[in-house]
Design a protein around this motif. Structure first.
Motif, PDB file in Angstrom:
ATOM      1  N   ILE A  37      -6.864  70.455 -80.391  1.00 41.02           N
ATOM      2  CA  ILE A  37      -7.661  71.607 -80.803  1.00 41.02           C
ATOM      3  C   ILE A  37      -8.280  72.257 -79.569  1.00 41.02           C
ATOM      4  O   ILE A  37      -8.789  71.591 -78.669  1.00 41.02           O
ATOM      5  CB  ILE A  37      -8.753  71.181 -81.809  1.00 41.02           C
ATOM      6  CG1 ILE A  37      -8.111  70.529 -83.041  1.00 41.02           C
ATOM      7  CG2 ILE A  37      -9.618  72.370 -82.206  1.00 41.02           C
ATOM      8  CD1 ILE A  37      -7.130  71.394 -83.798  1.00 41.02           C
ATOM      9  N   GLU A  38      -8.244  73.578 -79.561  1.00 36.00           N
ATOM     10  CA  GLU A  38      -8.738  74.337 -78.406  1.00 36.00           C
ATOM     11  C   GLU A  38      -9.267  75.689 -78.863  1.00 36.00           C
ATOM     12  O   GLU A  38      -9.005  76.131 -79.980  1.00 36.00           O
ATOM     13  CB  GLU A  38      -7.604  74.535 -77.395  1.00 36.00           C
ATOM     14  CG  GLU A  38      -6.378  75.159 -78.002  1.00 36.00           C
ATOM     15  CD  GLU A  38      -5.135  75.052 -77.142  1.00 36.00           C
ATOM     16  OE1 GLU A  38      -4.279  75.935 -77.286  1.00 36.00           O
ATOM     17  OE2 GLU A  38      -5.012  74.114 -76.344  1.00 36.00           O
ATOM     18  N   THR A  39     -10.007  76.320 -77.991  1.00 42.78           N
ATOM     19  CA  THR A  39     -10.489  77.673 -78.249  1.00 42.78           C
ATOM     20  C   THR A  39     -10.825  78.332 -76.921  1.00 42.78           C
ATOM     21  O   THR A  39     -10.831  77.676 -75.878  1.00 42.78           O
ATOM     22  CB  THR A  39     -11.723  77.665 -79.180  1.00 42.78           C
ATOM     23  OG1 THR A  39     -11.989  78.998 -79.625  1.00 42.78           O
ATOM     24  CG2 THR A  39     -12.957  77.136 -78.478  1.00 42.78           C
ATOM     25  N   VAL A  40     -11.109  79.594 -76.971  1.00 35.98           N
ATOM     26  CA  VAL A  40     -11.551  80.343 -75.801  1.00 35.98           C
ATOM     27  C   VAL A  40     -12.930  80.902 -76.127  1.00 35.98           C
ATOM     28  O   VAL A  40     -13.135  81.447 -77.208  1.00 35.98           O
ATOM     29  CB  VAL A  40     -10.578  81.507 -75.477  1.00 35.98           C
ATOM     30  CG1 VAL A  40     -11.120  82.366 -74.345  1.00 35.98           C
ATOM     31  CG2 VAL A  40      -9.206  80.969 -75.146  1.00 35.98           C
ATOM     32  N   THR A  41     -13.865  80.709 -75.227  1.00 38.22           N
ATOM     33  CA  THR A  41     -15.191  81.273 -75.419  1.00 38.22           C
ATOM     34  C   THR A  41     -15.529  82.170 -74.237  1.00 38.22           C
ATOM     35  O   THR A  41     -14.925  82.055 -73.169  1.00 38.22           O
ATOM     36  CB  THR A  41     -16.270  80.176 -75.545  1.00 38.22           C
ATOM     37  OG1 THR A  41     -16.323  79.446 -74.323  1.00 38.22           O
ATOM     38  CG2 THR A  41     -15.969  79.247 -76.703  1.00 38.22           C
ATOM     39  N   ASP A  68     -25.882  82.366 -73.859  1.00 46.97           N
ATOM     40  CA  ASP A  68     -25.329  81.020 -73.786  1.00 46.97           C
ATOM     41  C   ASP A  68     -23.967  81.005 -74.459  1.00 46.97           C
ATOM     42  O   ASP A  68     -23.636  81.874 -75.266  1.00 46.97           O
ATOM     43  CB  ASP A  68     -26.239  80.013 -74.484  1.00 46.97           C
ATOM     44  CG  ASP A  68     -27.508  79.742 -73.693  1.00 46.97           C
ATOM     45  OD1 ASP A  68     -27.459  79.847 -72.456  1.00 46.97           O
ATOM     46  OD2 ASP A  68     -28.527  79.430 -74.322  1.00 46.97           O
ATOM     47  N   ASP A  69     -23.213  79.982 -74.138  1.00 48.97           N
ATOM     48  CA  ASP A  69     -21.917  79.769 -74.767  1.00 48.97           C
ATOM     49  C   ASP A  69     -22.158  79.286 -76.193  1.00 48.97           C
ATOM     50  O   ASP A  69     -22.756  78.237 -76.410  1.00 48.97           O
ATOM     51  CB  ASP A  69     -21.150  78.728 -73.952  1.00 48.97           C
ATOM     52  CG  ASP A  69     -19.729  78.568 -74.388  1.00 48.97           C
ATOM     53  OD1 ASP A  69     -19.212  79.456 -75.085  1.00 48.97           O
ATOM     54  OD2 ASP A  69     -19.132  77.553 -74.030  1.00 48.97           O
ATOM     55  N   ASP A  70     -21.755  80.064 -77.194  1.00 47.67           N
ATOM     56  CA  ASP A  70     -21.950  79.702 -78.594  1.00 47.67           C
ATOM     57  C   ASP A  70     -20.810  78.829 -79.091  1.00 47.67           C
ATOM     58  O   ASP A  70     -19.722  78.822 -78.529  1.00 47.67           O
ATOM     59  CB  ASP A  70     -22.008  80.962 -79.473  1.00 47.67           C
ATOM     60  CG  ASP A  70     -23.249  81.801 -79.203  1.00 47.67           C
ATOM     61  OD1 ASP A  70     -24.278  81.221 -78.804  1.00 47.67           O
ATOM     62  OD2 ASP A  70     -23.194  83.027 -79.403  1.00 47.67           O
ATOM     63  N   ASP A  71     -21.065  78.108 -80.166  1.00 46.92           N
ATOM     64  CA  ASP A  71     -20.001  77.352 -80.811  1.00 46.92           C
ATOM     65  C   ASP A  71     -18.982  78.342 -81.359  1.00 46.92           C
ATOM     66  O   ASP A  71     -19.344  79.331 -82.009  1.00 46.92           O
ATOM     67  CB  ASP A  71     -20.546  76.500 -81.959  1.00 46.92           C
ATOM     68  CG  ASP A  71     -21.348  75.309 -81.462  1.00 46.92           C
ATOM     69  OD1 ASP A  71     -21.130  74.893 -80.315  1.00 46.92           O
ATOM     70  OD2 ASP A  71     -22.175  74.804 -82.233  1.00 46.92           O
ATOM     71  N   PRO A  72     -17.712  78.094 -81.119  1.00 42.22           N
ATOM     72  CA  PRO A  72     -16.684  79.036 -81.576  1.00 42.22           C
ATOM     73  C   PRO A  72     -16.553  79.009 -83.099  1.00 42.22           C
ATOM     74  O   PRO A  72     -16.750  77.983 -83.735  1.00 42.22           O
ATOM     75  CB  PRO A  72     -15.412  78.519 -80.916  1.00 42.22           C
ATOM     76  CG  PRO A  72     -15.687  77.088 -80.630  1.00 42.22           C
ATOM     77  CD  PRO A  72     -17.157  76.970 -80.399  1.00 42.22           C
ATOM     78  N   GLU A  73     -16.251  80.168 -83.664  1.00 43.03           N
ATOM     79  CA  GLU A  73     -16.049  80.275 -85.105  1.00 43.03           C
ATOM     80  C   GLU A  73     -14.623  79.927 -85.498  1.00 43.03           C
ATOM     81  O   GLU A  73     -14.383  79.426 -86.586  1.00 43.03           O
ATOM     82  CB  GLU A  73     -16.381  81.690 -85.577  1.00 43.03           C
ATOM     83  CG  GLU A  73     -17.850  82.042 -85.444  1.00 43.03           C
ATOM     84  CD  GLU A  73     -18.155  83.438 -85.914  1.00 43.03           C
ATOM     85  OE1 GLU A  73     -17.364  84.002 -86.706  1.00 43.03           O
ATOM     86  OE2 GLU A  73     -19.187  83.976 -85.488  1.00 43.03           O
ATOM     87  N   LEU A  74     -13.669  80.238 -84.632  1.00 45.34           N
ATOM     88  CA  LEU A  74     -12.266  79.982 -84.925  1.00 45.34           C
ATOM     89  C   LEU A  74     -11.649  79.133 -83.826  1.00 45.34           C
ATOM     90  O   LEU A  74     -11.925  79.334 -82.642  1.00 45.34           O
ATOM     91  CB  LEU A  74     -11.495  81.296 -85.066  1.00 45.34           C
ATOM     92  CG  LEU A  74     -11.912  82.177 -86.229  1.00 45.34           C
ATOM     93  CD1 LEU A  74     -11.144  83.487 -86.206  1.00 45.34           C
ATOM     94  CD2 LEU A  74     -11.698  81.464 -87.562  1.00 45.34           C
ATOM     95  N   LEU A  75     -10.800  78.201 -84.245  1.00 46.01           N
ATOM     96  CA  LEU A  75     -10.145  77.282 -83.319  1.00 46.01           C
ATOM     97  C   LEU A  75      -8.639  77.396 -83.469  1.00 46.01           C
ATOM     98  O   LEU A  75      -8.135  77.908 -84.475  1.00 46.01           O
ATOM     99  CB  LEU A  75     -10.585  75.854 -83.628  1.00 46.01           C
ATOM    100  CG  LEU A  75     -12.093  75.612 -83.594  1.00 46.01           C
ATOM    101  CD1 LEU A  75     -12.423  74.260 -84.200  1.00 46.01           C
ATOM    102  CD2 LEU A  75     -12.623  75.716 -82.190  1.00 46.01           C
TER     103      LEU A  75
END
Length: 100
Positions: A37-41, A68-75
């Motif tokens: 699992i990964e995402t881009v912020t 600040d770096d927020d928790d991503p909504e989509l992964l």
């Protein structure tokens, strides 16, 4: 000859089909793929410059983090499944581990 198709119905049908494919990919991951699992912020910065008249350039003088770096909504998963909520991502990884 007239076109009797309903664009709204076609769009709804397409969305339903895409959602079904998405749900299938989450619930039944390919066991031969890598499931990571990964995402881009993005973190926002304000960058300040001063004009250097001699060189006709802008020189960066200061940089400060604005958000600040927020928790991503989509992964996403390395296997290619995109646009998962955190719960869908957990479901996907659990299914991949169960299939292994």
């Amino acid at each position: 000859m007239t076109d009797d198709t309903d664009p709204e119905a076609n769009l709804k049908q397409w969305k339903t089909a895409m959602q079904d494919e998405h749900d299938e990919a989450i619930a039944n991951p390919d066991p031969s793929e890598d499931h990571r699992i990964e995402t881009v912020t993005q973190v926002t910065y304000r960058v300040y410059f001063e004009y250097d008249a001699a060189g006709d350039t802008l020189e960066e003088t200061r940089r400060e983090q604005v958000e600040d770096d927020d928790d991503p909504e989509l992964l996403s998963c390395a296997c290619g499944v995109r646009g998962m909520t955190p719960e869908e991502a957990r479901q996907h990884v659990r299914a991949a581990r169960d299939a292994a």
